[in-house]
Design an enzyme around this catalytic site. Structure first.
Site, mmCIF file in Angstrom:
data_model
loop_
_atom_site.group_PDB
_atom_site.id
_atom_site.type_symbol
_atom_site.label_atom_id
_atom_site.label_comp_id
_atom_site.label_asym_id
_atom_site.label_seq_id
_atom_site.Cartn_x
_atom_site.Cartn_y
_atom_site.Cartn_z
ATOM 1 N N GLU A 194 0.279 14.362 -0.732
ATOM 2 C CA GLU A 194 -0.301 13.727 0.443
ATOM 3 C C GLU A 194 0.596 13.992 1.657
ATOM 4 O OE1 GLU A 194 -3.202 10.392 -0.581
ATOM 5 O OE2 GLU A 194 -1.241 9.494 -0.448
ATOM 6 N N SER B 278 -6.979 12.319 4.691
ATOM 7 C CA SER B 278 -8.232 12.528 5.430
ATOM 8 C C SER B 278 -9.281 13.325 4.647
ATOM 9 C CB SER B 278 -7.954 13.179 6.787
ATOM 10 O OG SER B 278 -7.173 12.298 7.585
ATOM 11 N N GLY C 285 -4.837 9.240 7.214
ATOM 12 C CA GLY C 285 -5.458 8.345 8.189
ATOM 13 C C GLY C 285 -5.516 8.918 9.599
ATOM 14 N N ASN D 286 -8.071 4.786 -2.681
ATOM 15 C CA ASN D 286 -6.945 3.896 -2.389
ATOM 16 C C ASN D 286 -7.372 2.977 -1.239
ATOM 17 O OD1 ASN D 286 -4.548 2.674 -1.684
ATOM 18 N ND2 ASN D 286 -3.624 4.536 -0.816
ATOM 19 N N LYS E 137 -5.838 0.417 0.035
ATOM 20 C CA LYS E 137 -4.749 -0.123 0.878
ATOM 21 C C LYS E 137 -4.958 -1.624 1.099
ATOM 22 C CE LYS E 137 -4.420 4.464 2.764
ATOM 23 N NZ LYS E 137 -3.907 5.341 3.783
ATOM 24 N N GLU F 47 3.023 5.198 2.657
ATOM 25 C CA GLU F 47 3.207 3.931 3.405
ATOM 26 C C GLU F 47 4.305 3.071 2.753
ATOM 27 O OE1 GLU F 47 -0.985 3.093 3.382
ATOM 28 O OE2 GLU F 47 -1.193 4.848 4.690
ATOM 29 N N HIS G 232 3.571 5.876 -2.577
ATOM 30 C CA HIS G 232 2.655 6.224 -1.487
ATOM 31 C C HIS G 232 3.451 6.327 -0.185
ATOM 32 C CE1 HIS G 232 -0.401 5.847 1.615
ATOM 33 N NE2 HIS G 232 -1.212 6.417 0.733
#
Ligand code: PGA
Length: 268
Positions: free
Chosen positions: A181, A227, A187, A10, A12, A110, A108
């Site tokens: 996730e 991660s 991240g 991904n 991003k 985010e 996702h």
């Protein structure tokens, strides 16, 4: 039953068309020189997927179509559920199909937590993607405070059930991928331990069995994301209910992505 391994990058908001071309050209070359993965890919035991930004999808498509032996496929990071209309800044699943995307990431963290997308959107997005023969990867996961309050199972259950409740068992078995996730691991360099990630992925699989049936639960690939890197990929992928990884930061460089592929194929 054995499910296939899916390694998905991904990207991003990284890599415009020029960087997409450079990365995929390089990756293609490296994969060609790494025969252990050819058989796995040919026999569909391994899928390598990338999720570039919307503006880079055409580049990914061009490279895939001009390369008779591409080892990867691609999708988009989000979609809107309407086919077209006054939705400034949005891209529909219908447009993604036209752009050659075979996959789309839905929900996702985010999108949920930075852009405030509520649970109710996910079912509509999944429906729109399926209507265009695009495979959705539904992301679920708890925030740090939910994790600390031991709300993980309730949160992932709410997210999964609300997104999938209108689909029948066969459709889910055939066409849905799930990614667990944990938001606190994305991240941050912090990864869920192998056993904690396995516990949540098993919970999700049992939830699919309860809501649909055991055959559906056993067919749906469940990925882990947060991660993932070369050093921890193998342990995570060895877990019974983890069928692949959704990889952010470590998918941006050919070397680290390839090292993950190699680690997962038992070659580190
Ligand atoms: P990360 O991102 O690997 O950089 O933690 C994963 C993701 O957001 O899908």
């Amino acid at each position: 039953m054995s499910r296939n391994l899916i390694l998905a990058g991904n990207w991003k908001m990284n890599k415009g068309p020029a960087e997409t071309k450079a990365f995929l050209t390089d990756l293609q070359k490296e994969l060609k020189m790494y025969p252990p993965c050819h058989k796995e890919i040919q026999e569909e035991q391994l899928k390598i997927l990338f999720f570039p930004a919307f503006v880079s999808l055409a580049t990914a498509r061009e490279l895939k179509e001009t390369n008779p032996q591409s080892f990867w496929d691609f999708g988009a990071q989000n979609c809107h559920w309407e086919e077209s209309g006054a939705f400034t800044g949005e891209v529909s699943a219908e447009m993604l199909r036209q752009a050659g995307a075979h996959y789309v990431i839905i929900g996702h963290s985010e999108r949920r937590h930075v852009f405030g997308e509520p649970d109710e959107y996910m079912q509509k997005k999944i429906k729109a993607a399926l209507e265009q023969d695009i495979t959705p990867i539904l992301c679920v996961g708890e925030t740090l405070s939910e994790h600390e309050e031991k709300q993980t199972f309730q949160v992932v259950e709410r997210q999964l059930v609300s997104a999938l409740k209108t689909f029948d068992a066969d459709r889910v078995a055939r066409d849905i991928i799930i990614a667990y996730e944990p938001v606190w691991a994305i991240g941050t360099g912090k990864t869920a331990s192998d056993s904690d990630a396995q516990e949540v992925c098993k919970y999700l699989r049992d939830l699919l069995a309860r809501n649909f049936n055991r055959n559906t639960a056993d067919s749906v690939p469940i990925l882990y994301g947060g991660s993932v890197k070369p050093a921890n990929a193998r342990g995570l992928m060895a877990q019974t209910d983890i069928d692949g990884a959704l990889i952010g930061g470590a998918s941006l460089k050919t070397d680290s992505f390839l090292d993950i592929v190699k680690a997962c194929l038992g070659d580190s």
